[in-house]
Scaffold this motif. Structure first.
Motif, PDB file in Angstrom:
ATOM      1  N   ASP A 306       0.703  -1.252   0.011  1.00 39.45           N
ATOM      2  CA  ASP A 306       0.103  -0.130   0.037  1.00 39.45           C
ATOM      3  C   ASP A 306       0.989   1.299   0.109  1.00 39.45           C
ATOM      4  OD1 ASP A 306      -2.812   0.922   0.282  1.00 39.45           O
ATOM      5  OD2 ASP A 306      -2.097   1.958   2.019  1.00 39.45           O
ATOM      6  N   SER A 309       1.905   1.922  -3.479  1.00 34.20           N
ATOM      7  CA  SER A 309       0.995   2.428  -4.314  1.00 34.20           C
ATOM      8  C   SER A 309       0.639   3.853  -3.967  1.00 34.20           C
ATOM      9  CB  SER A 309      -0.512   1.628  -4.014  1.00 34.20           C
ATOM     10  OG  SER A 309      -0.411   0.451  -4.267  1.00 34.20           O
ATOM     11  N   ARG A 361     -12.030  -2.589   0.608  1.00 36.65           N
ATOM     12  CA  ARG A 361     -12.139  -1.801  -0.498  1.00 36.65           C
ATOM     13  C   ARG A 361     -11.941  -2.387  -1.711  1.00 36.65           C
ATOM     14  NH1 ARG A 361      -7.495   3.117  -1.123  1.00 36.65           N
ATOM     15  NH2 ARG A 361      -8.112   3.943  -3.207  1.00 36.65           N
ATOM     16  N   TRP A 362     -11.072  -3.760  -1.761  1.00 39.21           N
ATOM     17  CA  TRP A 362     -11.037  -4.325  -3.153  1.00 39.21           C
ATOM     18  C   TRP A 362     -12.180  -4.953  -3.822  1.00 39.21           C
ATOM     19  CZ3 TRP A 362     -11.251  -9.202  -4.878  1.00 39.21           C
ATOM     20  CH2 TRP A 362     -10.795  -9.407  -6.204  1.00 39.21           C
ATOM     21  N   SER A 365     -14.908  -2.258  -4.758  1.00 40.19           N
ATOM     22  CA  SER A 365     -14.756  -2.002  -5.803  1.00 40.19           C
ATOM     23  C   SER A 365     -14.731  -2.731  -7.057  1.00 40.19           C
ATOM     24  CB  SER A 365     -13.025  -1.443  -5.908  1.00 40.19           C
ATOM     25  OG  SER A 365     -12.668  -0.505  -4.870  1.00 40.19           O
ATOM     26  N   GLU A 366     -14.696  -3.915  -6.756  1.00 42.72           N
ATOM     27  CA  GLU A 366     -14.822  -5.059  -7.947  1.00 42.72           C
ATOM     28  C   GLU A 366     -16.231  -5.184  -8.011  1.00 42.72           C
ATOM     29  OE1 GLU A 366     -12.723  -7.838  -9.591  1.00 42.72           O
ATOM     30  OE2 GLU A 366     -11.643  -5.754  -9.466  1.00 42.72           O
ATOM     31  N   ARG A 370     -15.639   0.194  -9.779  1.00 47.50           N
ATOM     32  CA  ARG A 370     -14.692   1.538 -10.021  1.00 47.50           C
ATOM     33  C   ARG A 370     -14.153   1.554  -8.352  1.00 47.50           C
ATOM     34  NH1 ARG A 370     -17.306   5.021  -6.494  1.00 47.50           N
ATOM     35  NH2 ARG A 370     -19.442   4.650  -5.520  1.00 47.50           N
ATOM     36  N   ASP A 371     -13.199   2.324  -8.438  1.00 46.34           N
ATOM     37  CA  ASP A 371     -12.658   2.404  -6.968  1.00 46.34           C
ATOM     38  C   ASP A 371     -13.382   3.236  -5.952  1.00 46.34           C
ATOM     39  OD1 ASP A 371     -10.986   2.460  -4.871  1.00 46.34           O
ATOM     40  OD2 ASP A 371      -9.514   4.024  -5.867  1.00 46.34           O
ATOM     41  N   VAL A 372     -13.903   2.739  -4.905  1.00 50.46           N
ATOM     42  CA  VAL A 372     -14.911   3.358  -4.145  1.00 50.46           C
ATOM     43  C   VAL A 372     -14.126   4.353  -3.145  1.00 50.46           C
ATOM     44  CG1 VAL A 372     -16.511   1.361  -4.201  1.00 50.46           C
ATOM     45  CG2 VAL A 372     -14.934   1.473  -2.315  1.00 50.46           C
ATOM     46  N   GLY A 373     -12.800   4.106  -3.053  1.00 47.68           N
ATOM     47  CA  GLY A 373     -12.108   5.077  -2.081  1.00 47.68           C
ATOM     48  C   GLY A 373     -11.935   4.612  -0.628  1.00 47.68           C
ATOM     49  N   ALA A 377     -14.785   2.664   1.991  1.00 53.32           N
ATOM     50  CA  ALA A 377     -14.652   1.340   2.253  1.00 53.32           C
ATOM     51  C   ALA A 377     -14.517   0.915   3.698  1.00 53.32           C
ATOM     52  CB  ALA A 377     -13.438   0.776   1.746  1.00 53.32           C
TER      53      ALA A 377
END
Length: 407
Positions: A306, A309, A361-362, A365-366, A370-373, A377
């Motif tokens: 992380d 990232s 979160r992953w 988002s899946e 989209r990436d929910v943030g 999450a």
């Protein structure tokens, strides 16, 4: 009382009463594994101690062994003191007592069962036990009674970390012999097989699990890890990239290569490469150096991912690693942990909480494409997951309460 007790109230415990008869107000109820000895947990000044009644000879021996293992940075419970010379009110002698500090967020394997133990959970437990046994052997420690029952487990991201909890049969040597190592594996095989049969008889084992095959798997996983850490490798002069691959494989297993031995064979152009000194905790130490966070190995790996990232997302590829780590800690990790409601923070340790929020979160988002943030999450994780989890930290209330910890 011999040792380094940090709590003076330990001496005031009712040492003139057999441990099995201690008054309830001195004790806290926590999950405990199968033991041939009487074991109780006492809560004093916000700390929980495990107390085991055992003969004086073995109490002193185990206390010293646990101190030696702690000095070698081997995963094991922390010794506090030994109490000897105990007598009851009538003057009759009582067994000595070994005091260790309770390992927070840890559970015996039986307390981790929920209905039927799933095959993948058992595999992760066996992986953790194999890593523990290898680390003990690398340190020169002969266990003599390796089993799931003599081990405590802590969640480590998606895996488990294993800790030795019973060392009374152990021996510490400068280097463990092949005979001792082979005998330790044989004992582990028999014990694991027996424990699997016991789970099967109690209806806790999934029908697809063969107890004998699982005992075999422990040995296979141990040998694969041991060979990866200790075997010699022959490479050509032009194949030095293979050495780098070997080091990376060791790092991925959580071990560092402190020194390599390279020897040119006479009359040949080949080199023998053998890791001479290895130690566990590659990612653990890197995260500790960068952030001061002292966590389990797989948790460290996940947090470092992380962190990487974060570096990319913030456009900090060319910034000093220590500066990036400080920003990640202040802008991502700490705000996430501090956003957990106070009454829920005893559910899991901070690193495990952060790991599970990232997982949540992953999955969100899946599902949404989209990436929910992280903020969304985190709110969803607290409301839909965390509130239903049992406390894994020893519950320490005021002196009038002694709530049990559910497995």
């Amino acid at each position: 009382m011999t040792g380094a007790p940090s709590d003076p109230d330990l001496i005031r415990l009712p040492w003139d009463i057999p441990l099995e008869n201690w008054p309830e107000h001195h004790l806290v109820t926590l999950p405990r594994g199968i033991s041939r000895h009487i074991v109780r947990f006492a809560r004093l000044s916000g700390r929980v101690y495990a107390i085991k009644e055992i003969s004086e000879r073995y109490a002193k021996r185990e206390y010293q062994l646990l101190w030696d293992l702690s000095r070698l940075d081997t995963p094991s419970v922390e010794p506090v003191a030994v109490v000897t010379g105990r007598t009851d009110a009538a003057g009759e002698p009582l067994d000595s007592a070994l005091i260790t500090r309770h390992l927070q967020f840890s559970l015996p394997y039986r307390a981790m069962l929920s209905g039927t133990l799933r095959p993948d959970t058992l595999i992760r437990l066996l992986d953790a036990l194999a890593v523990l046994l290898v680390r003990l052997h690398l340190a020169g420690f002969y266990w003599g009674d390796c089993s799931l029952s003599n081990t405590l487990f802590r969640r480590d991201a998606g895996a488990f970390a294993a800790y030795l909890v019973d060392a009374e049969t152990g021996e510490l040597h400068p280097v463990i012999s092949e005979g001792q190592r082979a005998h330790d594996i044989d004992v582990a095989y028999v014990n694991i097989y027996g424990e699997m049969l016991d789970l099967e008889a109690g209806g806790f084992l999934h029908p697809s699990i063969d107890p004998l095959a699982f005992a075999d798997q422990l040995c296979e996983r141990y040998h694969r890890l041991w060979n990866e850490l200790t075997q010699e490798e022959i490479v050509e002069d032009v194949e030095w990239h293979l050495i780098d691959q070997r080091i990376r494989r060791l790092n991925s297993l959580g071990f560092d290569v402190a020194e390599m031995m390279v020897r040119r064979k006479a009359g040949t152009a080949r080199l023998i490469v053998r890791p001479k000194v290895v130690d566990a905790g590659h990612h653990q130490r890197r995260l500790l150096r960068l952030t001061g966070l002292d966590v389990e190995e797989n948790q460290a790996r996940r947090l470092l991912n992380d962190l990487d990232s974060f570096r990319v997302a913030k456009g900090l590829r060319h910034e000093d690693e220590a500066i990036v780590a400080h920003r990640w800690l202040a802008e991502t990790f700490q705000p996430t942990v501090h956003a957990i409601p106070q009454h829920l923070r005893g559910k899991l340790e901070p690193a495990q909480l952060f790991h599970e929020v990232l997982d949540h979160r992953w999955f969100m988002s899946e599902a949404e494409g989209r990436d929910v943030g992280l903020d969304a999450a985190l709110r969803s994780y607290v409301d839909t997951v965390l509130v239903y989890k049992p406390d894994e930290k020893a519950i320490i209330g005021d002196d009038s309460t002694a709530d049990p910890v559910s497995p």
